[in-house]
Design a protein around this motif. Structure first.
Motif, PDB file in Angstrom:
ATOM      1  N   LEU A   1      39.776 -61.837  44.650  1.00 34.69           N
ATOM      2  CA  LEU A   1      38.210 -60.433  45.856  1.00 34.69           C
ATOM      3  C   LEU A   1      37.678 -59.581  45.021  1.00 34.69           C
ATOM      4  CD1 LEU A   1      38.930 -60.362  49.598  1.00 34.69           C
ATOM      5  CD2 LEU A   1      37.785 -62.278  48.350  1.00 34.69           C
ATOM      6  N   GLY A   2      37.024 -59.272  44.065  1.00 33.67           N
ATOM      7  CA  GLY A   2      36.433 -58.034  43.116  1.00 33.67           C
ATOM      8  C   GLY A   2      35.296 -57.456  44.007  1.00 33.67           C
TER       9      GLY A   2
ATOM     10  N   ILE B   1      45.161 -60.347  46.319  1.00 26.47           N
ATOM     11  CA  ILE B   1      44.465 -60.053  45.299  1.00 26.47           C
ATOM     12  C   ILE B   1      43.599 -58.714  45.143  1.00 26.47           C
ATOM     13  CG2 ILE B   1      44.327 -60.027  42.833  1.00 26.47           C
ATOM     14  CD1 ILE B   1      46.557 -62.606  42.592  1.00 26.47           C
ATOM     15  N   LEU B   2      42.956 -57.709  44.794  1.00 21.22           N
ATOM     16  CA  LEU B   2      42.251 -56.612  44.674  1.00 21.22           C
ATOM     17  C   LEU B   2      40.881 -56.086  43.716  1.00 21.22           C
ATOM     18  CD1 LEU B   2      39.498 -56.174  47.000  1.00 21.22           C
ATOM     19  CD2 LEU B   2      40.790 -54.044  47.610  1.00 21.22           C
ATOM     20  N   ASN B   3      39.920 -56.314  43.513  1.00 20.61           N
ATOM     21  CA  ASN B   3      39.399 -54.523  42.316  1.00 20.61           C
ATOM     22  C   ASN B   3      38.582 -54.580  42.815  1.00 20.61           C
ATOM     23  OD1 ASN B   3      38.305 -53.724  40.420  1.00 20.61           O
ATOM     24  ND2 ASN B   3      38.504 -55.174  38.764  1.00 20.61           N
TER      25      ASN B   3
ATOM     26  N   SER C   1      44.400 -52.307  58.036  1.00 21.12           N
ATOM     27  CA  SER C   1      44.960 -53.222  59.216  1.00 21.12           C
ATOM     28  C   SER C   1      45.442 -54.187  58.717  1.00 21.12           C
ATOM     29  CB  SER C   1      43.959 -53.911  59.928  1.00 21.12           C
ATOM     30  OG  SER C   1      42.851 -55.112  59.490  1.00 21.12           O
ATOM     31  N   LEU C   2      45.816 -54.776  57.342  1.00 23.13           N
ATOM     32  CA  LEU C   2      46.470 -55.939  57.043  1.00 23.13           C
ATOM     33  C   LEU C   2      47.872 -56.092  57.019  1.00 23.13           C
ATOM     34  CD1 LEU C   2      44.597 -56.666  53.724  1.00 23.13           C
ATOM     35  CD2 LEU C   2      43.593 -57.501  55.662  1.00 23.13           C
ATOM     36  N   LYS C   3      48.731 -57.154  57.251  1.00 25.03           N
ATOM     37  CA  LYS C   3      49.602 -57.609  57.535  1.00 25.03           C
ATOM     38  C   LYS C   3      50.444 -58.262  56.665  1.00 25.03           C
ATOM     39  CE  LYS C   3      49.793 -55.339  61.440  1.00 25.03           C
ATOM     40  NZ  LYS C   3      49.053 -54.412  62.112  1.00 25.03           N
ATOM     41  N   ILE C   4      49.845 -58.295  55.685  1.00 23.36           N
ATOM     42  CA  ILE C   4      49.909 -59.218  54.318  1.00 23.36           C
ATOM     43  C   ILE C   4      50.176 -57.686  53.084  1.00 23.36           C
ATOM     44  CG2 ILE C   4      48.556 -61.368  54.954  1.00 23.36           C
ATOM     45  CD1 ILE C   4      46.572 -60.731  53.539  1.00 23.36           C
ATOM     46  N   PRO C   5      50.535 -58.810  51.608  1.00 30.65           N
ATOM     47  CA  PRO C   5      50.961 -57.418  51.069  1.00 30.65           C
ATOM     48  C   PRO C   5      49.387 -58.029  50.152  1.00 30.65           C
ATOM     49  CG  PRO C   5      52.281 -60.315  50.756  1.00 30.65           C
ATOM     50  CD  PRO C   5      51.573 -60.123  51.600  1.00 30.65           C
ATOM     51  N   VAL C   6      48.994 -56.684  49.969  1.00 25.15           N
ATOM     52  CA  VAL C   6      47.537 -56.670  48.323  1.00 25.15           C
ATOM     53  C   VAL C   6      48.217 -55.782  47.864  1.00 25.15           C
ATOM     54  CG1 VAL C   6      45.918 -54.517  48.135  1.00 25.15           C
ATOM     55  CG2 VAL C   6      46.432 -55.519  51.368  1.00 25.15           C
ATOM     56  N   ILE C   7      47.411 -56.398  46.758  1.00 29.26           N
ATOM     57  CA  ILE C   7      48.001 -56.393  44.997  1.00 29.26           C
ATOM     58  C   ILE C   7      46.212 -55.731  44.384  1.00 29.26           C
ATOM     59  CG2 ILE C   7      48.560 -57.011  42.957  1.00 29.26           C
ATOM     60  CD1 ILE C   7      50.096 -59.509  44.283  1.00 29.26           C
ATOM     61  N   GLU C   8      46.186 -54.309  44.385  1.00 26.68           N
ATOM     62  CA  GLU C   8      45.478 -53.595  43.400  1.00 26.68           C
ATOM     63  C   GLU C   8      45.238 -53.425  42.112  1.00 26.68           C
ATOM     64  OE1 GLU C   8      43.492 -49.334  43.863  1.00 26.68           O
ATOM     65  OE2 GLU C   8      45.173 -49.253  43.826  1.00 26.68           O
ATOM     66  N   VAL C   9      43.910 -54.473  41.339  1.00 20.94           N
ATOM     67  CA  VAL C   9      44.388 -54.871  39.989  1.00 20.94           C
ATOM     68  C   VAL C   9      42.582 -53.850  39.698  1.00 20.94           C
ATOM     69  CG1 VAL C   9      43.409 -55.882  37.922  1.00 20.94           C
ATOM     70  CG2 VAL C   9      45.063 -56.812  40.041  1.00 20.94           C
TER      71      VAL C   9
ATOM     72  N   GLU D   1      46.743 -62.042  35.347  1.00 20.74           N
ATOM     73  CA  GLU D   1      47.388 -62.837  36.171  1.00 20.74           C
ATOM     74  C   GLU D   1      49.114 -62.447  36.618  1.00 20.74           C
ATOM     75  OE1 GLU D   1      47.334 -64.427  31.628  1.00 20.74           O
ATOM     76  OE2 GLU D   1      45.666 -63.894  31.303  1.00 20.74           O
ATOM     77  N   LEU D   2      48.897 -60.985  35.611  1.00 16.72           N
ATOM     78  CA  LEU D   2      50.645 -60.446  36.182  1.00 16.72           C
ATOM     79  C   LEU D   2      50.081 -60.287  38.006  1.00 16.72           C
ATOM     80  CD1 LEU D   2      50.307 -57.599  33.539  1.00 16.72           C
ATOM     81  CD2 LEU D   2      52.139 -59.779  34.003  1.00 16.72           C
ATOM     82  N   ALA D   3      48.726 -60.175  38.610  1.00 14.22           N
ATOM     83  CA  ALA D   3      48.776 -60.171  39.740  1.00 14.22           C
ATOM     84  C   ALA D   3      49.017 -61.339  40.909  1.00 14.22           C
ATOM     85  CB  ALA D   3      47.379 -59.918  39.825  1.00 14.22           C
ATOM     86  N   LEU D   4      48.885 -62.460  40.052  1.00 16.51           N
ATOM     87  CA  LEU D   4      48.711 -63.896  40.294  1.00 16.51           C
ATOM     88  C   LEU D   4      49.929 -64.322  40.433  1.00 16.51           C
ATOM     89  CD1 LEU D   4      47.583 -66.447  42.534  1.00 16.51           C
ATOM     90  CD2 LEU D   4      47.440 -67.114  39.525  1.00 16.51           C
TER      91      LEU D   4
END
Length: 147
Positions: free
Chosen positions: A8-9, A71-73, A90-98, A132-135
């Motif tokens: 998401l962006g 994956i969030l920017n 509130s999320l229970k999943i991993p979040v990778i900020e980019v 790409e690293l985040a994915l």
């Protein structure tokens, strides 16, 4: 079937390639999305961008129900949105900020970050390659591969 990876962006990412290319690079958002699809052809990807804070919050909530990893920017909303922070919390999943640039090396107002405290990891300053690293990390975190 595995759950998808949401990418998401936030605001102004639709202007990539033309907006301040000396900071954000010359790749368009579609270029980035095409590379992600090519990188993980067997992984379901949900690729979205919005200029609307409310829509982004809604998508984050949806990712919490539907995705393996987010994956969030968040772009400028990184520095302003408590609503986004609360949704991410509130999320229970991993979040990778980019971030394409390194906000810590930029203007003082970009040093405020409402995403990082609730993110699993942050990738910043590597341009489009950061996605790409985040994915790769997302696939590993979700058990779908990754190197």
């Amino acid at each position: 079937m595995s759950k998808p990876v949401y990418v998401l962006g936030g605001p102004n990412l639709n202007l990539l390639g033309t907006r301040e290319p000396e900071i954000y690079g010359r790749d368009t958002l579609e270029d980035i999305h095409a590379r992600l699809r090519a990188q993980a052809p067997k992984t379901a990807l949900v690729l979205r961008q919005t200029n609307s804070e409310g829509e982004l919050v809604t998508w984050v909530q949806e990712a919490g129900r539907e995705a393996a990893v987010l994956i969030l920017n968040a772009a400028a909303y990184t520095h302003t949105s408590i609503a986004l922070h609360d949704a991410l919390k509130s999320l229970k999943i991993p979040v990778i900020e980019v971030h394409l640039s390194n906000p810590a090396a930029r203007e003082a107002f970009r040093h405020v970050n409402y995403v990082a405290p609730v993110a699993t990891a942050t990738i910043a300053g590597l341009g489009a390659y950061g996605y790409e690293l985040a994915l790769n990390a997302a696939m590993r975190l979700s058990g779908q591969g990754g190197s």
